[in-house]
Design an enzyme around this catalytic site. Structure first.
Site, PDB file in Angstrom:
ATOM      1  N   GLY A  91       0.783  -1.332  -0.123  1.00  0.00           N
ATOM      2  CA  GLY A  91       0.014   0.083  -0.058  1.00  0.00           C
ATOM      3  C   GLY A  91       0.732   1.249   0.021  1.00  0.00           C
ATOM      4  O   GLY A  91       0.474   2.287   0.677  1.00  0.00           O
ATOM      5  N   LEU A 106      -0.584   7.572   4.031  1.00  0.00           N
ATOM      6  CA  LEU A 106       0.269   6.845   5.153  1.00  0.00           C
ATOM      7  C   LEU A 106       1.651   6.851   4.792  1.00  0.00           C
ATOM      8  O   LEU A 106       2.371   7.064   5.497  1.00  0.00           O
ATOM      9  CB  LEU A 106      -0.497   5.552   5.842  1.00  0.00           C
ATOM     10  CG  LEU A 106       0.189   5.255   7.115  1.00  0.00           C
ATOM     11  CD1 LEU A 106      -0.312   6.148   8.160  1.00  0.00           C
ATOM     12  CD2 LEU A 106       0.071   3.649   7.160  1.00  0.00           C
ATOM     13  N   HIS A 135      -8.163   4.879  19.165  1.00  0.00           N
ATOM     14  CA  HIS A 135      -7.693   5.813  20.052  1.00  0.00           C
ATOM     15  C   HIS A 135      -8.283   6.068  21.594  1.00  0.00           C
ATOM     16  O   HIS A 135      -7.731   5.914  22.584  1.00  0.00           O
ATOM     17  CB  HIS A 135      -7.607   7.240  19.263  1.00  0.00           C
ATOM     18  CG  HIS A 135      -7.005   7.220  17.874  1.00  0.00           C
ATOM     19  ND1 HIS A 135      -5.889   6.332  17.686  1.00  0.00           N
ATOM     20  CD2 HIS A 135      -7.085   7.977  16.894  1.00  0.00           C
ATOM     21  CE1 HIS A 135      -5.779   6.464  16.276  1.00  0.00           C
ATOM     22  NE2 HIS A 135      -6.348   7.559  15.823  1.00  0.00           N
TER      23      HIS A 135
END
Lengths: 457, 457
Positions: free
Chosen positions: B11, B16, B236
């Site tokens: 990817g 990212l 998170h």
């Protein structure tokens, strides 16, 4: 305090009057905290009030002329031999005339700014000639030291309580006038994150430090008779101890706080101590050439109650040390070590600084970036940073509270007797010499090692 | 990490890789935290590694040319259709050639920087053609989100655990790479003044806030499928919750911490929530015109164990709010009021700021000078003030720990499944609109009132 007051200061030629009392009254005037007033100074010397005031003026910073003029205008002096009843009769007349002249209501604040051996006779004579009988209130402040041991303190208490009620008696400990001392109980009892920690389960030890960097100055004759223990441990340090260690009072007001302080002091016992005397102390003016008076003391105390069982309280004070500081240091026990590698991190501390830079700081462990380790970080609630520079208002607070009739920051009979009882148990012992500007006698290291104490500051 | 590593990024053309992974590897190189290495990027597009690197360069501040040159020199790209086994065979050959050329030891760090629906087939194919069999170690990082609900997460776990041991699997939650998140458990468990307070006896409520001031940007297609709950609450915020509320681990190391986090998450239940969507969200690129996806959520949770019984945990997050901040706020119960007059002082707070300005602050009550009252004073352990500005090192920490084989800051199977279980219980409900730059939907006030919650920030 708008109904007026007459300050009758006995011992008006002394240092305290010039340095503290007159400037404090001036500040009350300047800050509009006093209405009508008169000052009547009295002492043995044949001097004029002008002289006292002009010497006092030096101790006032940024003098406001208008307020100072007012102080001058309402100040008087009257010569009194404190052992002559006739002189008191004259003083009475004098006070009454002044009160009449200035249309004062007759509230009288007597301030005995003298050594304690005069307290009984002075109080007796004030009463005998009827000066304490007035259509306003009569309150009497007794400067510290209050006696020189338990016996003398008890004797004074007995005598003056024949004249006054306890509610009229204001035993002075000027440390209680300091903001940060007042803060101790407020901080302790209005913060949920402190109260549960404040006990032997979590606290390892407590240090109370009152270091001075000057010698005895012109207080030689007085100091040589008293020494560090009676000059500061018996009063200031015992009060700091009591405020730090007392149980929660029912309410944070005078009588309840004094109840808890007195109760706490009744449980205190000295376990060990070491004394010191700075080099050349014997050459100070007014000091005996053979003096064995201590100018330094470090003590280990225990408090015999549930909260403090097993927690040593260490006190240290001295003159001519390396710095000037008054601190209370709460050292917490370490946590069980959960870190993988080293566990050599420090304890947590809470440090209450009374002077010079007032504030409270916390020392807690924080992660070091990029590592799985911690280091202690100090964080500071700096009082003056938040509230602006604190003018030295000790005596101003004290006089204001006497006028209000609020006894919270004055020492009650049982407190004073309890703290003398603690001190009275000290036996005569060797006094070690130490260098001026040092940390005390070298033998302190032995004391420290024996009791496993590392002075935090 | 001197024995070398090959980063195989699947990817590699995504955001990212450019924004986080390449810059993180660069920082590791620059800081000497990596020895021999190579980067092999792989994705479907037919592009060159140069292009990826030149886009990545923009995200590096104060570029160190020497280190960057090294990154360029050791970086490669190989085209792979992730659904074609033959492509993986070619990739294997390619990786082996590079490892040979650069004398690398065969340690392979696979990073699946893709959406979770590809995790199973990619892992299967990597194994099938033998790429995960190597003479060094093979570890596989899975970028968040890990699944889209409990069922899919379980399915992925089951599949990948046929290929790898749990010890080879690194489920990413980049929040765990942040310094201040790492600090939570160290601060909690190395400070005696915190641990005794950390329970329902003293704590009234806890707030965890993750506010953003930007919209979905170019993440529309992904975000619209997930929404705030699955994008940040499930991962998170659940991790922050777990670190804040977990029991003390046996030791402050990976497995023990993960044990406690997983145990804690198994006790969490959502009691109420309110959802919002910012104005014009439906006009964002890649978002459905009829979208009912939430971009805001406020939740009330409870933790069903002894420590936290009765203590509500409030979570709040949203996009396009008035500020960007991540905070944990511990609100303490009030003390019994001992003050004579007013008792309207505030609770104590401990506030852990994760971003932007990292630090820990305490709010405690202090005496107001000259008054017998208190006001809350905030005091700050500012992290960057003490340790210098914190470079955003999240992914650097993560990659470094994968290379070390330390799983402490990665999410274990049971943690991820427990937090999906919590989220799965949420039923469909109304999504209220809110203005950009606001504090969320107006209906939040009703939620706040109902649960007696005042958001501290």
């Amino acid at each position: 305090m708008k109904d007026g007051v007459t300050f009758v200061i006995l011992g008006a030629t002394g240092d305290l009057t010039k340095r503290k009392l007159i400037p404090a009254i001036y500040h009350l005037v300047k800050n509009g905290k006093i209405g009508k007033f008169a000052i009547v100074g009295a002492a043995r010397s044949n001097i004029q009030i002008k002289k006292i005031l002009s010497e006092s003026e030096k101790f006032i910073k940024n003098l406001d002329k208008k307020a100072w003029k007012k102080v001058i205008y309402f100040s008087y002096y009257h010569r009194v031999d404190f052992y002559q009843q006739e002189d008191y009769r004259q003083l009475k007349k004098f006070v009454e005339e002044i009160e009449k002249k200035h249309k004062l209501s007759g509230n009288r604040l007597f301030y005995l700014a003298t050594m304690p051996q005069h307290f009984e006779i002075m109080t007796f004579n004030l009463a005998k000639i009827g000066l304490v009988k007035t259509k306003g209130w009569a309150r009497c402040a007794y400067e510290k030291p209050f006696g020189e041991d338990l016996k003398s303190a008890k004797k004074i208490n007995k005598s003056i309580l024949k004249i006054f009620n306890e509610s009229q008696i204001y035993r002075i400990d000027h440390y209680l006038g300091k903001e940060l001392v007042g803060n101790i109980s407020l901080v302790r009892f209005t913060n949920r994150i402190l109260e549960p920690l404040w006990k032997n389960k979590h606290i390892e030890s407590v240090q109370i430090i009152l270091d001075e960097d000057m010698g005895v100055g012109n207080r030689g004759p007085y100091y040589d008779k008293y020494g560090a223990i009676k000059d500061v441990v018996q009063n200031h340090m015992m009060q700091l101890l009591a405020l730090t260690a007392m149980e929660a009072p029912k309410k944070l007001v005078g009588e309840y706080i004094r109840n808890e302080k007195a109760k706490l002091l009744s449980k205190v016992k000295i376990k060990d101590l070491i004394l010191g005397q700075y080099e050349d102390y014997k050459k100070e003016k007014g000091v005996s050439k053979k003096s064995k008076t201590e100018t330094f003391a470090a003590l280990k105390l225990e408090i015999n109650n549930q909260r403090w069982k097993g927690v040593p309280f260490f006190l240290k004070t001295g003159k001519n040390l390396d710095k000037k500081q008054t601190l209370i240091i709460i050292k917490f026990k370490k946590v069980d070590c959960l870190l993988a590698k080293t566990c050599e991190f420090d304890s947590n501390y809470i440090i209450i600084r009374i002077q010079p830079d007032e504030g409270i700081s916390f020392e807690i462990n924080q992660k070091i970036p990029e590592k799985n380790e911690v280091i202690p970080i100090k964080v500071d609630f700096c009082h003056s940073c938040l509230f602006g520079p604190n003018t030295p208002r000790g005596y101003e607070n004290l006089l204001e509270d006497i006028m209000k009739g609020d006894q919270s920051i004055f020492v009650r009979k049982d407190e004073i007797e309890n703290s003398w009882r603690i001190i009275d148990e000290i036996k005569k012992r060797k006094v070690y010499s130490y260098k001026k500007g040092s940390k005390g006698p070298e033998q302190l290291n032995i004391f420290n090692k024996k009791h496993n104490i590392i002075w935090k500051q």
